[in-house]
Design a protein around this motif. Structure first.
Motif, PDB file in Angstrom:
ATOM      1  N   TYR A  53     -24.190  31.650 111.776  1.00  8.98           N
ATOM      2  CA  TYR A  53     -24.785  31.970 113.074  1.00  8.98           C
ATOM      3  C   TYR A  53     -23.728  32.645 113.935  1.00  8.98           C
ATOM      4  O   TYR A  53     -22.523  32.491 113.695  1.00  8.98           O
ATOM      5  N   PRO A  54     -24.116  33.410 114.950  1.00  3.30           N
ATOM      6  CA  PRO A  54     -23.142  34.107 115.784  1.00  3.30           C
ATOM      7  C   PRO A  54     -22.660  33.238 116.948  1.00  3.30           C
ATOM      8  O   PRO A  54     -23.408  32.422 117.485  1.00  3.30           O
ATOM      9  N   ASN A  55     -21.403  33.406 117.337  1.00 10.40           N
ATOM     10  CA  ASN A  55     -20.968  32.834 118.609  1.00 10.40           C
ATOM     11  C   ASN A  55     -21.179  33.885 119.699  1.00 10.40           C
ATOM     12  O   ASN A  55     -21.689  34.979 119.436  1.00 10.40           O
ATOM     13  N   ARG A  56     -20.793  33.592 120.927  1.00 13.01           N
ATOM     14  CA  ARG A  56     -21.111  34.517 122.023  1.00 13.01           C
ATOM     15  C   ARG A  56     -20.263  35.787 121.988  1.00 13.01           C
ATOM     16  O   ARG A  56     -20.537  36.735 122.731  1.00 13.01           O
ATOM     17  N   TYR A  57     -19.246  35.818 121.142  1.00 12.95           N
ATOM     18  CA  TYR A  57     -18.461  37.034 120.951  1.00 12.95           C
ATOM     19  C   TYR A  57     -19.018  37.900 119.829  1.00 12.95           C
ATOM     20  O   TYR A  57     -18.453  38.942 119.509  1.00 12.95           O
ATOM     21  N   ALA A  62     -19.372  30.458 109.878  1.00 11.75           N
ATOM     22  CA  ALA A  62     -19.905  29.896 108.638  1.00 11.75           C
ATOM     23  C   ALA A  62     -19.793  28.379 108.688  1.00 11.75           C
ATOM     24  O   ALA A  62     -18.790  27.829 109.152  1.00 11.75           O
ATOM     25  N   ALA A  63     -20.822  27.703 108.187  1.00  6.46           N
ATOM     26  CA  ALA A  63     -20.843  26.248 108.258  1.00  6.46           C
ATOM     27  C   ALA A  63     -21.571  25.658 107.059  1.00  6.46           C
ATOM     28  O   ALA A  63     -22.339  26.339 106.368  1.00  6.46           O
ATOM     29  N   ASP A  64     -21.316  24.379 106.802  1.00 10.71           N
ATOM     30  CA  ASP A  64     -22.066  23.590 105.838  1.00 10.71           C
ATOM     31  C   ASP A  64     -22.861  22.549 106.611  1.00 10.71           C
ATOM     32  O   ASP A  64     -22.271  21.760 107.368  1.00 10.71           O
ATOM     33  N   MET A  65     -24.172  22.556 106.443  1.00  9.29           N
ATOM     34  CA  MET A  65     -25.023  21.577 107.111  1.00  9.29           C
ATOM     35  C   MET A  65     -25.442  20.517 106.104  1.00  9.29           C
ATOM     36  O   MET A  65     -25.911  20.831 105.006  1.00  9.29           O
ATOM     37  N   TYR A  66     -25.241  19.264 106.487  1.00 14.39           N
ATOM     38  CA  TYR A  66     -25.581  18.120 105.650  1.00 14.39           C
ATOM     39  C   TYR A  66     -26.720  17.352 106.317  1.00 14.39           C
ATOM     40  O   TYR A  66     -26.673  17.072 107.523  1.00 14.39           O
ATOM     41  N   MET A  67     -27.723  16.982 105.518  1.00 17.24           N
ATOM     42  CA  MET A  67     -28.874  16.251 106.032  1.00 17.24           C
ATOM     43  C   MET A  67     -29.190  15.080 105.109  1.00 17.24           C
ATOM     44  O   MET A  67     -28.956  15.170 103.893  1.00 17.24           O
ATOM     45  N   ALA A 108     -25.587  16.633 110.195  1.00 11.78           N
ATOM     46  CA  ALA A 108     -24.172  16.847 110.498  1.00 11.78           C
ATOM     47  C   ALA A 108     -23.717  18.182 109.931  1.00 11.78           C
ATOM     48  O   ALA A 108     -24.100  18.550 108.810  1.00 11.78           O
ATOM     49  N   MET A 109     -22.890  18.889 110.683  1.00 10.42           N
ATOM     50  CA  MET A 109     -22.486  20.229 110.283  1.00 10.42           C
ATOM     51  C   MET A 109     -20.988  20.425 110.477  1.00 10.42           C
ATOM     52  O   MET A 109     -20.457  20.193 111.562  1.00 10.42           O
ATOM     53  N   ALA A 110     -20.307  20.836 109.417  1.00 10.81           N
ATOM     54  CA  ALA A 110     -18.881  21.183 109.464  1.00 10.81           C
ATOM     55  C   ALA A 110     -18.766  22.705 109.438  1.00 10.81           C
ATOM     56  O   ALA A 110     -19.479  23.368 108.684  1.00 10.81           O
ATOM     57  N   PHE A 111     -17.876  23.258 110.266  1.00  9.07           N
ATOM     58  CA  PHE A 111     -17.800  24.718 110.369  1.00  9.07           C
ATOM     59  C   PHE A 111     -16.362  25.219 110.268  1.00  9.07           C
ATOM     60  O   PHE A 111     -15.399  24.488 110.514  1.00  9.07           O
ATOM     61  N   ASP A 112     -16.241  26.496 109.896  1.00 12.17           N
ATOM     62  CA  ASP A 112     -14.955  27.196 109.906  1.00 12.17           C
ATOM     63  C   ASP A 112     -14.802  27.912 111.240  1.00 12.17           C
ATOM     64  O   ASP A 112     -15.731  28.580 111.706  1.00 12.17           O
ATOM     65  N   GLU A 113     -13.628  27.816 111.847  1.00  9.36           N
ATOM     66  CA  GLU A 113     -13.377  28.528 113.088  1.00  9.36           C
ATOM     67  C   GLU A 113     -13.393  30.041 112.855  1.00  9.36           C
ATOM     68  O   GLU A 113     -13.145  30.520 111.750  1.00  9.36           O
ATOM     69  N   ALA A 138     -21.088  27.334 120.158  1.00  7.84           N
ATOM     70  CA  ALA A 138     -21.956  28.115 119.280  1.00  7.84           C
ATOM     71  C   ALA A 138     -22.646  27.217 118.266  1.00  7.84           C
ATOM     72  O   ALA A 138     -23.820  27.424 117.921  1.00  7.84           O
ATOM     73  N   GLY A 139     -21.930  26.204 117.786  1.00  8.03           N
ATOM     74  CA  GLY A 139     -22.538  25.250 116.869  1.00  8.03           C
ATOM     75  C   GLY A 139     -23.644  24.450 117.535  1.00  8.03           C
ATOM     76  O   GLY A 139     -24.669  24.144 116.904  1.00  8.03           O
TER      77      GLY A 139
END
Length: 352
Positions: A53-57, A62-67, A108-113, A138-139
């Protein structure tokens, strides 16, 4: 603890860095399955999906979403956003937290900066206090627009450097309803003032002169200087001569325990200028009345960051000290990370 030099402190002591083999150029959300690429075992109790997903810039995160495997997407759930240790990627400690909290009923979601891991942004390997803080918001943007997430029940967890970024985001983003940190590092403080605030003004001035000169060199070369960092393959031992803090980071990032190919090098050298000019946690007391849970190891070299942040924060707040734990043990030691406490904290403040 005495550091050999400012550069040694920044590069070797913090070992704070991510080198990415790829980046994502797509600005729209993507979801899908992918070969397991984590440093920890996959749980059969959760569903894991790659998302972006995009941030405001306009940078793609990129992220991993766990459910939970039992998730009913016709209902809504509380959600948690987890930031990586400073220099880590989502396939390491942040993913362990995300997967474990998903086992306990949270989305829960872990993301890369930005600029790091699988996230977008150029040039690569930049570290930015402003943008890393933005990445948390953004997350929240992303999670709060999922139909199965209750946007009024979103919390964040920050590990190591992302602990300060998470708190800084919460200072202004009221959508973050509860914050937990583990082994927190305040990168703006340690870069500007040195280890345990021991950097003399003269040394800081000299460092800024050197960084200014480096910017001219970077401009002329067409790319920023990236100092050497972790080996591309997992090392078998800790090199002789490393100070205790550097040795601890080497044990995690450079050896089999936590080694990942997208987390093997430093941030660009001139990234430090921004941290010297961007103090984090300046208004931490304004997070109140939203709650903060601080977690630190009894033997963590970094505990003074957490102790001081805890003193500055307003109620409600809580400090948990994990017996016998070092700084890196709260990255991946599931027998030491107080997941029961994290579950009860977020259940109490986000609901289930």
């Amino acid at each position: 603890m005495k550091m050999k030099s400012t550069r040694t402190c920044y590069i070797r002591t913090l070992l704070a860095v991510v080198v990415s083999l790829f980046f994502m150029g797509c600005a729209s959300m993507t979801v899908g399955a992918q070969k397991w690429d984590k440093t920890f075992a996959k749980s059969n109790q959760v569903i894991q999906e790659k998302v972006s997903y995009p941030n405001r810039y306009g940078i793609t995160v990129a992220a991993d979403m766990y459910m939970p495997k039992t998730i009913d997407k016709s209902k809504t759930y509380p959600a948690l956003l987890i930031g990586t240790p400073y220099g880590g990627v989502k396939e390491q400690g942040a993913g362990i937290y995300a997967q474990t909290m998903a086992e306990r009923g949270f989305v829960a979601m872990a993301f890369d900066e930005s600029f790091n891991g699988e996230s977008g942004g150029m040039p690569r390997h930049v570290s930015s206090p402003d943008i890393f803080v933005e990445d948390f918001s953004a997350g929240v943007d992303f999670l709060g627009t999922r139909p199965f997430v209750d946007r009024n029940r979103i919390g964040v967890i920050g590990i190591c450097g992302s602990g300060a970024f998470a708190l800084t985001a919460a200072q202004v983003d009221h959508r973050i309803k509860a914050v937990a940190t583990a082994s927190m590092y305040d990168m703006s403080r340690v870069i500007r003032y040195g280890w345990k605030d021991g950097m003399p003004d003269e040394q800081r001035s000299k460092t800024l002169d050197q960084l200014g000169e480096q910017r001219w060199k970077d401009f002329e070369n067409g790319s920023p200087l990236l100092p050497p960092g972790f080996p591309s393959e997992a090392a078998d031992s800790i090199p002789e001569g490393l100070d205790p803090i550097s040795s601890e980071f080497w044990e995690y990032y450079a050896m089999e325990r936590g080694h990942h190919p997208r987390s093997h090098g430093p941030f660009t050298q001139t990234s430090n200028m921004a941290f010297m000019n961007f103090p984090l946690l300046n208004t931490i007391e304004t997070i109140s009345p939203r709650p903060i849970l601080f977690i630190m190891g009894e033997n963590a070299h970094s505990r003074y960051f957490t102790e001081d942040a805890y003193k500055m924060a307003a109620e409600p707040k809580e400090l948990v000290i994990v017996p016998g734990a070092r700084h890196i043990d709260l990255y991946d030691r599931t027998d030491m990370i107080p997941f029961d406490k994290l579950e009860s904290f977020f259940t109490e403040n986000l609901g289930r």
